[in-house]
Motif scaffolding. Structure first.
Motif, PDB file in Angstrom:
ATOM      1  N   ILE A  39       0.831  -1.200   0.000  1.00  0.00           N
ATOM      2  CA  ILE A  39       0.000   0.000   0.000  1.00  0.00           C
ATOM      3  C   ILE A  39       0.866   1.251   0.000  1.00  0.00           C
ATOM      4  O   ILE A  39       2.073   1.186   0.260  1.00  0.00           O
ATOM      5  N   SER A  40       0.228   2.365  -0.248  1.00  0.00           N
ATOM      6  CA  SER A  40       0.803   3.676   0.028  1.00  0.00           C
ATOM      7  C   SER A  40      -0.221   4.404   0.889  1.00  0.00           C
ATOM      8  O   SER A  40      -1.425   4.167   0.768  1.00  0.00           O
ATOM      9  N   LEU A  41       0.246   5.232   1.812  1.00  0.00           N
ATOM     10  CA  LEU A  41      -0.639   5.967   2.718  1.00  0.00           C
ATOM     11  C   LEU A  41      -0.657   7.433   2.309  1.00  0.00           C
ATOM     12  O   LEU A  41       0.355   8.127   2.393  1.00  0.00           O
ATOM     13  N   GLN A  42      -1.828   7.887   1.864  1.00  0.00           N
ATOM     14  CA  GLN A  42      -2.007   9.232   1.335  1.00  0.00           C
ATOM     15  C   GLN A  42      -2.605  10.142   2.394  1.00  0.00           C
ATOM     16  O   GLN A  42      -3.593   9.800   3.044  1.00  0.00           O
ATOM     17  N   ALA A  43      -2.008  11.315   2.560  1.00  0.00           N
ATOM     18  CA  ALA A  43      -2.532  12.315   3.497  1.00  0.00           C
ATOM     19  C   ALA A  43      -3.865  12.841   2.987  1.00  0.00           C
ATOM     20  O   ALA A  43      -4.122  12.866   1.782  1.00  0.00           O
ATOM     21  N   THR A  44      -4.728  13.270   3.909  1.00  0.00           N
ATOM     22  CA  THR A  44      -6.058  13.762   3.536  1.00  0.00           C
ATOM     23  C   THR A  44      -6.253  15.241   3.855  1.00  0.00           C
ATOM     24  O   THR A  44      -7.324  15.777   3.602  1.00  0.00           O
ATOM     25  N   THR A  45      -5.243  15.899   4.411  1.00  0.00           N
ATOM     26  CA  THR A  45      -5.384  17.292   4.813  1.00  0.00           C
ATOM     27  C   THR A  45      -5.394  18.208   3.595  1.00  0.00           C
ATOM     28  O   THR A  45      -4.421  18.270   2.851  1.00  0.00           O
ATOM     29  N   THR A  50      -3.018  16.723   0.005  1.00  0.00           N
ATOM     30  CA  THR A  50      -3.727  15.586  -0.577  1.00  0.00           C
ATOM     31  C   THR A  50      -2.941  14.864  -1.671  1.00  0.00           C
ATOM     32  O   THR A  50      -3.317  13.769  -2.069  1.00  0.00           O
ATOM     33  N   SER A  51      -1.851  15.437  -2.132  1.00  0.00           N
ATOM     34  CA  SER A  51      -0.987  14.746  -3.099  1.00  0.00           C
ATOM     35  C   SER A  51       0.253  14.171  -2.406  1.00  0.00           C
ATOM     36  O   SER A  51       1.160  13.696  -3.081  1.00  0.00           O
ATOM     37  N   HIS A  52       0.268  14.195  -1.069  1.00  0.00           N
ATOM     38  CA  HIS A  52       1.421  13.744  -0.294  1.00  0.00           C
ATOM     39  C   HIS A  52       1.192  12.345   0.274  1.00  0.00           C
ATOM     40  O   HIS A  52       0.076  11.995   0.660  1.00  0.00           O
ATOM     41  N   TYR A  53       2.290  11.607   0.354  1.00  0.00           N
ATOM     42  CA  TYR A  53       2.256  10.233   0.847  1.00  0.00           C
ATOM     43  C   TYR A  53       3.311  10.048   1.928  1.00  0.00           C
ATOM     44  O   TYR A  53       4.370  10.686   1.898  1.00  0.00           O
ATOM     45  N   LYS A  62      14.395   9.254   8.938  1.00  0.00           N
ATOM     46  CA  LYS A  62      13.137   9.926   9.275  1.00  0.00           C
ATOM     47  C   LYS A  62      12.025   9.570   8.292  1.00  0.00           C
ATOM     48  O   LYS A  62      12.266   9.310   7.118  1.00  0.00           O
ATOM     49  N   VAL A  63      10.797   9.597   8.819  1.00  0.00           N
ATOM     50  CA  VAL A  63       9.620   9.374   7.996  1.00  0.00           C
ATOM     51  C   VAL A  63       8.897  10.705   7.853  1.00  0.00           C
ATOM     52  O   VAL A  63       8.717  11.442   8.829  1.00  0.00           O
ATOM     53  N   VAL A  64       8.528  11.030   6.625  1.00  0.00           N
ATOM     54  CA  VAL A  64       7.954  12.329   6.276  1.00  0.00           C
ATOM     55  C   VAL A  64       6.781  12.108   5.322  1.00  0.00           C
ATOM     56  O   VAL A  64       6.456  10.969   4.982  1.00  0.00           O
ATOM     57  N   ILE A  65       6.171  13.198   4.891  1.00  0.00           N
ATOM     58  CA  ILE A  65       5.259  13.130   3.750  1.00  0.00           C
ATOM     59  C   ILE A  65       5.834  14.021   2.666  1.00  0.00           C
ATOM     60  O   ILE A  65       6.483  15.026   2.944  1.00  0.00           O
ATOM     61  N   SER A  66       5.625  13.605   1.432  1.00  0.00           N
ATOM     62  CA  SER A  66       6.004  14.454   0.309  1.00  0.00           C
ATOM     63  C   SER A  66       5.122  14.093  -0.875  1.00  0.00           C
ATOM     64  O   SER A  66       4.511  13.025  -0.915  1.00  0.00           O
ATOM     65  N   SER A  67       5.078  15.016  -1.831  1.00  0.00           N
ATOM     66  CA  SER A  67       4.262  14.813  -3.016  1.00  0.00           C
ATOM     67  C   SER A  67       4.860  13.694  -3.860  1.00  0.00           C
ATOM     68  O   SER A  67       6.051  13.691  -4.155  1.00  0.00           O
ATOM     69  N   ILE A  68       4.007  12.733  -4.210  1.00  0.00           N
ATOM     70  CA  ILE A  68       4.402  11.639  -5.090  1.00  0.00           C
ATOM     71  C   ILE A  68       3.366  11.594  -6.201  1.00  0.00           C
ATOM     72  O   ILE A  68       2.161  11.674  -5.953  1.00  0.00           O
ATOM     73  N   ASN A  69       3.824  11.455  -7.441  1.00  0.00           N
ATOM     74  CA  ASN A  69       2.905  11.343  -8.571  1.00  0.00           C
ATOM     75  C   ASN A  69       3.536  10.461  -9.639  1.00  0.00           C
ATOM     76  O   ASN A  69       4.643   9.950  -9.446  1.00  0.00           O
ATOM     77  N   ASP A  79      10.035   4.491  -1.828  1.00  0.00           N
ATOM     78  CA  ASP A  79      10.101   5.006  -0.455  1.00  0.00           C
ATOM     79  C   ASP A  79       8.709   5.244   0.129  1.00  0.00           C
ATOM     80  O   ASP A  79       8.539   5.292   1.348  1.00  0.00           O
ATOM     81  N   ALA A  80       7.702   5.407  -0.729  1.00  0.00           N
ATOM     82  CA  ALA A  80       6.332   5.673  -0.295  1.00  0.00           C
ATOM     83  C   ALA A  80       5.443   4.432  -0.372  1.00  0.00           C
ATOM     84  O   ALA A  80       4.227   4.532  -0.338  1.00  0.00           O
ATOM     85  N   THR A  81       6.052   3.260  -0.477  1.00  0.00           N
ATOM     86  CA  THR A  81       5.297   2.012  -0.563  1.00  0.00           C
ATOM     87  C   THR A  81       5.647   1.120   0.617  1.00  0.00           C
ATOM     88  O   THR A  81       6.814   0.961   0.968  1.00  0.00           O
ATOM     89  N   TRP A  82       4.617   0.553   1.228  1.00  0.00           N
ATOM     90  CA  TRP A  82       4.758  -0.245   2.449  1.00  0.00           C
ATOM     91  C   TRP A  82       4.121  -1.616   2.274  1.00  0.00           C
ATOM     92  O   TRP A  82       3.125  -1.753   1.564  1.00  0.00           O
ATOM     93  N   ILE A  83       4.688  -2.610   2.944  1.00  0.00           N
ATOM     94  CA  ILE A  83       4.067  -3.928   3.013  1.00  0.00           C
ATOM     95  C   ILE A  83       3.359  -4.007   4.354  1.00  0.00           C
ATOM     96  O   ILE A  83       3.963  -3.779   5.397  1.00  0.00           O
TER      97      ILE A  83
END
Length: 190
Positions: A39-45, A50-53, A62-69, A79-83
């Protein structure tokens, strides 16, 4: 009549509007939280994120959010994909293993989120286990810390923490807390 393709920003904005309106068959997720799934976890704010994961940095742990497209590098997508794994400390909950760094899990330390190697200890297992709940904002899923049950996985100033709704730390701020702690379970980027 239109021609060509919409930009990633347009697609992300449309998807955010669909999600906010509660469409998508009553679900706000496009992937499942079943152990073994990617999965990837997408922010909802909105409007910021909303384009950040949720992703790990390559320069540090460190774990962060950033725009992925779709135009993002293969490294950023990985880096934005998790098992999804059964929770290391509680199999009724979940742990998230990095797809590109096997054996390394999303875990909190001093409330901040990092990507660390599982050392087999019970403290690590608790720090790396999160229980999914209905999204605190009414959208998506929130992830409650197993060892700090009043704290949820949150992005704050583009960095990931476990945070309570109010408290002494800056990342416990009540403003946007419900949105910042709600995530869409998205199709994996990698």
């Amino acid at each position: 009549m239109t021609s060509g393709y919409p930009s990633d920003a347009t697609e992300n904005a449309v998807q955010a509007n669909i999600t906010a309106a509660g469409y998508n068959g009553g679900s706000t997720s496009t992937a499942t939280l079943t152990p073994g799934s990617r999965i990837s976890l997408q922010a909802t704010t909105a409007p910021c994120c909303t384009s950040h994961y949720l992703r790990h940095n390559d320069a540090d742990t460190k774990v962060v959010i950033s725009s992925i497209n779709s135009s993002s590098s293969a490294t950023d997508k990985a880096d934005a994909t998790w098992i999804v794994r059964a929770g290391l400390a509680n199999t009724s909950c979940l742990s998230f293993e990095s797809t590109d760094k096997p054996g390394q899990f999303l875990r909190h330390s001093n409330y901040q989120l990092y990507l660390n190697t599982d050392n087999g200890g019970s403290s690590f297992a608790k720090d790396a286990t999160f229980c999914p709940t209905a999204g605190n904002s009414g959208v998506g899923t929130s992830f409650q810390s197993v060892n700090f049950p009043t704290k949820y996985l949150r992005h704050y100033n583009y960095t990931a923490y476990i945070a309570g709704n109010g408290g002494s730390n800056a990342w416990d701020a009540t403003k946007s807390w419900a949105q910042d702690t709600s995530w869409l379970t998205a199709a994996p980027w990698s």
